[in-house]
Design a protein around this motif. Sequence first.
Motif, PDB file in Angstrom:
ATOM      1  N   ASP A  51     -39.360   8.715  40.009  1.00 43.14           N
ATOM      2  CA  ASP A  51     -39.754   9.859  39.191  1.00 43.14           C
ATOM      3  C   ASP A  51     -40.835   9.450  38.189  1.00 43.14           C
ATOM      4  O   ASP A  51     -40.747   8.411  37.538  1.00 43.14           O
ATOM      5  CB  ASP A  51     -38.528  10.396  38.449  1.00 43.14           C
ATOM      6  CG  ASP A  51     -38.813  11.707  37.736  1.00 43.14           C
ATOM      7  OD1 ASP A  51     -39.478  11.667  36.681  1.00 43.14           O
ATOM      8  OD2 ASP A  51     -38.371  12.751  38.226  1.00 43.14           O
ATOM      9  N   GLN A  52     -41.876  10.297  38.064  1.00 39.03           N
ATOM     10  CA  GLN A  52     -42.994   9.978  37.174  1.00 39.03           C
ATOM     11  C   GLN A  52     -42.547   9.810  35.726  1.00 39.03           C
ATOM     12  O   GLN A  52     -43.108   9.002  34.982  1.00 39.03           O
ATOM     13  CB  GLN A  52     -44.070  11.068  37.277  1.00 39.03           C
ATOM     14  CG  GLN A  52     -44.882  11.037  38.558  1.00 39.03           C
ATOM     15  CD  GLN A  52     -45.815   9.836  38.623  1.00 39.03           C
ATOM     16  OE1 GLN A  52     -46.088   9.187  37.613  1.00 39.03           O
ATOM     17  NE2 GLN A  52     -46.297   9.523  39.814  1.00 39.03           N
ATOM     18  N   LYS A  53     -41.528  10.549  35.300  1.00 42.20           N
ATOM     19  CA  LYS A  53     -41.039  10.431  33.934  1.00 42.20           C
ATOM     20  C   LYS A  53     -40.446   9.038  33.684  1.00 42.20           C
ATOM     21  O   LYS A  53     -40.615   8.469  32.605  1.00 42.20           O
ATOM     22  CB  LYS A  53     -39.995  11.513  33.648  1.00 42.20           C
ATOM     23  CG  LYS A  53     -40.552  12.928  33.631  1.00 42.20           C
ATOM     24  CD  LYS A  53     -39.452  13.935  33.328  1.00 42.20           C
ATOM     25  CE  LYS A  53     -40.008  15.365  33.307  1.00 42.20           C
ATOM     26  NZ  LYS A  53     -38.936  16.357  33.035  1.00 42.20           N
ATOM     27  N   ILE A  54     -39.740   8.516  34.687  1.00 45.32           N
ATOM     28  CA  ILE A  54     -39.167   7.179  34.570  1.00 45.32           C
ATOM     29  C   ILE A  54     -40.275   6.141  34.501  1.00 45.32           C
ATOM     30  O   ILE A  54     -40.210   5.185  33.717  1.00 45.32           O
ATOM     31  CB  ILE A  54     -38.218   6.906  35.751  1.00 45.32           C
ATOM     32  CG1 ILE A  54     -36.989   7.826  35.665  1.00 45.32           C
ATOM     33  CG2 ILE A  54     -37.793   5.438  35.787  1.00 45.32           C
ATOM     34  CD1 ILE A  54     -36.037   7.690  36.837  1.00 45.32           C
ATOM     35  N   VAL A  55     -41.323   6.327  35.317  1.00 49.55           N
ATOM     36  CA  VAL A  55     -42.449   5.399  35.305  1.00 49.55           C
ATOM     37  C   VAL A  55     -43.153   5.427  33.957  1.00 49.55           C
ATOM     38  O   VAL A  55     -43.483   4.383  33.387  1.00 49.55           O
ATOM     39  CB  VAL A  55     -43.431   5.732  36.444  1.00 49.55           C
ATOM     40  CG1 VAL A  55     -44.651   4.815  36.374  1.00 49.55           C
ATOM     41  CG2 VAL A  55     -42.752   5.583  37.804  1.00 49.55           C
ATOM     42  N   GLU A  56     -43.398   6.645  33.426  1.00 46.94           N
ATOM     43  CA  GLU A  56     -44.079   6.762  32.132  1.00 46.94           C
ATOM     44  C   GLU A  56     -43.272   6.097  31.022  1.00 46.94           C
ATOM     45  O   GLU A  56     -43.829   5.426  30.141  1.00 46.94           O
ATOM     46  CB  GLU A  56     -44.305   8.243  31.799  1.00 46.94           C
ATOM     47  CG  GLU A  56     -45.403   8.904  32.624  1.00 46.94           C
ATOM     48  CD  GLU A  56     -46.773   8.304  32.358  1.00 46.94           C
ATOM     49  OE1 GLU A  56     -46.979   7.762  31.248  1.00 46.94           O
ATOM     50  OE2 GLU A  56     -47.622   8.350  33.259  1.00 46.94           O
ATOM     51  N   LYS A  57     -41.956   6.258  31.062  1.00 45.60           N
ATOM     52  CA  LYS A  57     -41.098   5.657  30.044  1.00 45.60           C
ATOM     53  C   LYS A  57     -41.172   4.136  30.120  1.00 45.60           C
ATOM     54  O   LYS A  57     -41.234   3.445  29.085  1.00 45.60           O
ATOM     55  CB  LYS A  57     -39.660   6.129  30.241  1.00 45.60           C
ATOM     56  CG  LYS A  57     -38.709   5.719  29.130  1.00 45.60           C
ATOM     57  CD  LYS A  57     -37.339   6.340  29.341  1.00 45.60           C
ATOM     58  CE  LYS A  57     -36.385   5.948  28.206  1.00 45.60           C
ATOM     59  NZ  LYS A  57     -35.037   6.552  28.398  1.00 45.60           N
ATOM     60  N   ALA A  58     -41.181   3.597  31.340  1.00 42.99           N
ATOM     61  CA  ALA A  58     -41.278   2.149  31.517  1.00 42.99           C
ATOM     62  C   ALA A  58     -42.643   1.635  31.065  1.00 42.99           C
ATOM     63  O   ALA A  58     -42.748   0.549  30.486  1.00 42.99           O
ATOM     64  CB  ALA A  58     -41.026   1.775  32.973  1.00 42.99           C
ATOM     65  N   ARG A  59     -43.683   2.413  31.325  1.00 38.00           N
ATOM     66  CA  ARG A  59     -45.029   2.020  30.892  1.00 38.00           C
ATOM     67  C   ARG A  59     -45.093   1.882  29.381  1.00 38.00           C
ATOM     68  O   ARG A  59     -45.691   0.932  28.856  1.00 38.00           O
ATOM     69  CB  ARG A  59     -46.054   3.065  31.351  1.00 38.00           C
ATOM     70  CG  ARG A  59     -46.436   2.986  32.824  1.00 38.00           C
ATOM     71  CD  ARG A  59     -47.349   4.126  33.181  1.00 38.00           C
ATOM     72  NE  ARG A  59     -47.666   4.159  34.609  1.00 38.00           N
ATOM     73  CZ  ARG A  59     -48.095   5.247  35.235  1.00 38.00           C
ATOM     74  NH1 ARG A  59     -48.245   6.388  34.560  1.00 38.00           N
ATOM     75  NH2 ARG A  59     -48.378   5.192  36.513  1.00 38.00           N
ATOM     76  N   LYS A  60     -44.495   2.827  28.687  1.00 36.63           N
ATOM     77  CA  LYS A  60     -44.532   2.793  27.214  1.00 36.63           C
ATOM     78  C   LYS A  60     -43.841   1.549  26.671  1.00 36.63           C
ATOM     79  O   LYS A  60     -44.189   1.063  25.597  1.00 36.63           O
ATOM     80  CB  LYS A  60     -43.876   4.062  26.652  1.00 36.63           C
ATOM     81  CG  LYS A  60     -44.691   5.327  26.892  1.00 36.63           C
ATOM     82  CD  LYS A  60     -43.990   6.562  26.327  1.00 36.63           C
ATOM     83  CE  LYS A  60     -44.816   7.818  26.577  1.00 36.63           C
ATOM     84  NZ  LYS A  60     -44.132   9.035  26.056  1.00 36.63           N
TER      85      LYS A  60
END
Length: 306
Positions: A230-239
């Motif tokens: 999920d893109q939201k999970i990826v974005e959270k990990a990126r942060k």
Amino acid sequence: MPRNARFTLPHRPTVYHVISRTALSGLPLGDIEKNRLLEIIKYFSSIYFVDVLGFCIMGNHWHLAVKIYPRDYATRQEVQERFVKRYGEDVHFGDQEIEKFSKKWTDLSEFVREIKQTFSRYYNKRHNRRGFFWGERFKSMIVQEGSTLVNMLAYIDLNPIRAGIVKKPEDYRWSSLGYHVQTGNKDGFLSIDFGLKEWNEFDPQEIVRKYRQFVYETGAVDAGKGKTIDQKIVEKARKKGYKISRVERFRYRCRYFTDSGVIGGKDFVQEVFDQVKHLLGSKDKRKFTPVGGVEGVYSMKRLGES
């Protein structure tokens, strides 16, 4: 119809991607079976001249990325040490054993055969059955180190994502990324030489962090084969810079608070274990497992493996 010859490079260290499927219908590899298969892989990887780079055990098949070393790497001393570990000190070891086992323990087919046969005997005994467990002979392919290898490792670790089993690859404990994150690569089982010299990293934690980042970014791309991260999970990990927080590491240890049998300070766990080990049929001393994320707390059971 004769089988095609298996591609091998016996005269230099070579990475192979191995895939083996069961002959049974459904998903015969449950949690207990996956645990046992992983233990068997870990054991034989300590006997054979191999480095395990990645793995994933699914419900009806398993993947293994392994580097096999040629016979030139099998010195007499190392072969003897592995022979003693495998057969004990009382079994004769001489020139014939050197010749036999330096050849056997540097052979990909022998390595996989022992894993599969050992597991088949375990499975049939556990389920009171006879007959074949594995399907046709295992598949293997030679993998070039570098970008090809790290992409292949990501493909292996993304199996549970594509199957919709977990939302994050490290949540699946029967995979290499799950093993890195949840156990801290217990016993140094996995090699972290992914072959990407351009990473220019020597710190194991940083290498795993960069690999996790690679897996996430790869898993977010829709390749038309199963689910994606999920893109939201990826974005959270990126942060977070793809770093695993103390809270997240602790969360992966939460099973210890429900399944450890005995949990507490090391002396307390030892005291209780001494009183109940007759119920477990254990006569040996036990090394208790520290619970990651909680200083000074130990578990009677080795839940990272069982």
